[in-house]
Design a protein around this motif. Structure first.
Motif, mmCIF file in Angstrom:
data_model
loop_
_atom_site.group_PDB
_atom_site.id
_atom_site.type_symbol
_atom_site.label_atom_id
_atom_site.label_comp_id
_atom_site.label_asym_id
_atom_site.label_seq_id
_atom_site.Cartn_x
_atom_site.Cartn_y
_atom_site.Cartn_z
ATOM 1 N N GLU A 359 0.834 -1.206 0.000
ATOM 2 C CA GLU A 359 0.000 0.000 0.000
ATOM 3 C C GLU A 359 0.867 1.253 0.000
ATOM 4 N N GLU A 360 1.937 1.231 0.799
ATOM 5 C CA GLU A 360 2.840 2.389 0.831
ATOM 6 C C GLU A 360 3.482 2.600 -0.532
ATOM 7 N N ARG A 363 1.267 4.599 -2.779
ATOM 8 C CA ARG A 363 1.298 6.030 -2.445
ATOM 9 C C ARG A 363 2.593 6.679 -2.944
ATOM 10 N N ASN A 366 2.547 7.009 -6.757
ATOM 11 C CA ASN A 366 1.674 8.119 -7.174
ATOM 12 C C ASN A 366 2.369 9.462 -6.978
#
Length: 387
Positions: A359-360, A363, A366
Motif C-alpha cells: 500500500e505504501e 502512495r 503516485n
C-alpha cells in the motif's frame, strides 16, 4: 532555477541497437556468461536496475551478430513490442534488436536520463512507425528533442528527488519478497511433514466470476476493482485495469470478494495466484478460492501448492487452462489444527507487513509520478535543495 537547454538525445548520448544470435546454434547460448536482454525480460520488471535476462549469450554468439556490449549505467529503452520498457544496466549488458538504448555522455547524469526517458515515453511512442507493430528507429531516437538543465549538478538533484522515492519503493519490494519467501518456507515445512491428505475441493471451494455487459456504460468505470488475469500482483493486487459500478456487480456472475481472497488465473495467463488487497470482483477467466474452515491466508498457500502440482503434471503438455475438475482431482496435504494455528500465528504478521508495504508503494509511486512531469519540465525549482 538554472539554465535549461533544448537538445536531442544524440547530443547527450550514443543510441545503440541490438541483435539476436541464431537460436539454431547451441554454441551461441550454451554456457554463456554475457548478459543479453530482450523486451520480454522487462515485461514484469518493476525495479530500475537490471543485471541480466532469462538467457545469456557466449562470446561466439556475441561475435556472430551485431549486438554489442554496453557499459554499466546504459539506459535500456525498448523500441518495439512494446515501445517504452525502460531500465538501467547494473553492469555490462547487450540486448536484442528490440531496443534503442542510450549510453550517456559526460553532459548528462545517467539517473536523470533514466527519468527523462520515462517522462518522454508517450512522446517517443507517438513517433513510432510500422504496419505490423510500431517501432522507433535509431535515427528517430537520436533526433528526439528534449530539454535538460545545463548544470550537471541540477540534473543530479532532480534525479535524487525521484530516486529517494524509488529507493524506498524498491526496499519495500525486497522486504516483501523476503517475507513472502519466509512465509512460504514456514508453510511448506509443516505441509511436507503432514501425513493427512484430502482433495483440494474438500477443503476449499472454487468459485467463479463474470463480466458485466461491456456495452452498458452504467456498469463500468465505478469504484469496484475488477480482477482479470492481467492484474496479478505479487502477492497482493490493489489496482486493476478495469473498474465496475455497483450496478455492474449486480449484473454479472461475480460476487464482491473480500480482502485476502485468493484468485487463480484459469485462462490467458494461466496458473498465477494473487491475493485481493481490497474487496474486488472478478471475471470469468479466474477462480476465487474460499473456505469455511481455513483462514484465507492459509487458503493462499494451499493454492500455491495445488497450482504448482497442476503445472508439474502438465509438464511437456500445453497448459492453457485450468478447469474446476482439475481442483477436484488435486490431492493436497492437510495441516492439523495445532500446526495450522502455529503457521497462521507466524505468517499473519508477515502478510500484514507485506500488505502495508505494498500500500505504501502505491502512495509513493503516485507521488513520484506526480512529481516527474513537474521536475522534468523545470516547473519545480530545485536549485535551493541540498542532498
Amino acid at each position: 532555477m538554472g539554465n535549461w537547454i533544448t537538445c536531442t538525445i544524440a547530443d547527450i548520448g550514443t543510441v545503440v541497437g541490438g541483435a539476436t544470435p541464431s537460436t539454431k546454434k547451441a554454441e551461441n547460448y550454451a554456457g554463456g556468461t554475457i548478459a543479453w536482454i530482450t523486451p520480454k525480460d522487462l515485461a514484469d520488471f518493476s525495479a530500475r536496475f537490471i543485471s541480466g535476462g532469462a538467457r545469456n549469450i557466449t562470446e561466439i554468439g556475441l561475435k556472430s551478430c551485431s549486438t554489442q556490449i554496453m557499459p554499466k549505467h546504459t539506459i535500456l529503452f525498448s523500441s518495439r513490442a512494446p515501445i517504452g520498457y525502460i531500465a538501467i544496466a547494473a553492469n555490462e549488458v547487450c540486448t536484442n534488436q528490440g531496443f534503442k538504448s542510450v549510453i550517456p555522455n559526460e553532459s548528462i547524469d545517467y539517473m536523470f536520463l533514466y527519468y527523462l526517458l520515462k517522462y518522454n515515453k508517450e512522446n517517443i511512442e507517438r513517433l513510432g512507425s510500422g504496419t505490423t507493430f510500431k517501432e522507433i528507429s535509431a535515427a528517430t531516437m537520436r533526433g528526439i528533442q528534449i530539454r535538460i538543465p545545463e548544470s550537471l549538478d541540477e540534473q543530479k538533484i532532480i534525479a535524487r528527488v525521484l530516486s529517494a522515492l524509488d529507493d524506498k519503493i524498491e526496499k519495500n519490494m525486497r522486504i516483501n519478497d523476503n517475507l513472502l519467501q519466509q512465509a512460504e518456507s514456514i508453510f511448506t515445512h509443516y505441509y511436507d511433514a503432514s501425513t493427512e491428505q484430502a482433495s483440494f475441493t474438500a477443503l476449499i471451494s472454487v468459485l467463479g466470476g463474470g463480466t458485466p455487459k461491456t456495452g452498458i456504460s452504467d456498469f463500468w468505470n465505478g469504484p469496484i476493482p475488477f480482477f482479470t488475469p492481467k492484474d496479478v500482483g505479487t502477492p497482493y493486487t490493489f489496482q486493476t485495469e478495469k473498474y465496475i459500478t455497483e450496478s455492474g456487480l449486480a449484473h454479472c456472475n461475480s460476487r464482491l470478494y473480500p480482502k485476502n481472497t485468493s484468485f487463480v488465473t484459469a485462462r490467458g495467463t494461466v496458473g498465477k495466484v494473487s491475493l485481493a488487497g481490497k474487496p474486488m470482483a472478478m471475471n470469468q477467466s479466474c477462480y476465487a478460492l474460499a473456505s469455511d474452515s481455513i483462514n484465507p491466508l492459509m487458503v493462499y498457500f494451499y493454492a500455491l501448492k495445488a497450482v504448482a502440482s497442476l503445472k508439474h503434471k502438465a509438464s511437456g503438455a500445453v497448459f492453457d487452462a485450468i478447469v474446476t475438475r482439475d481442483f477436484d482431482t488435486e490431492i493436497v496435504n492437510v495441516l492439523n489444527a495445532e500446526d495450522s494455528e502455529v503457521v497462521l500465528l507466524t505468517i499473519s504478521p508477515m502478510m500484514e507487513a507485506i500488505h502495508s508495504n505494498a500500500e505504501e508503494n502505491i502512495r509513493l509511486s503516485n507521488l513520484r509520478d506526480a512529481l516527474l512531469p513537474r521536475l522534468m519540465s523545470g516547473e519545480i525549482d530545485v536549485s535551493n535543495l541540498a542532498f
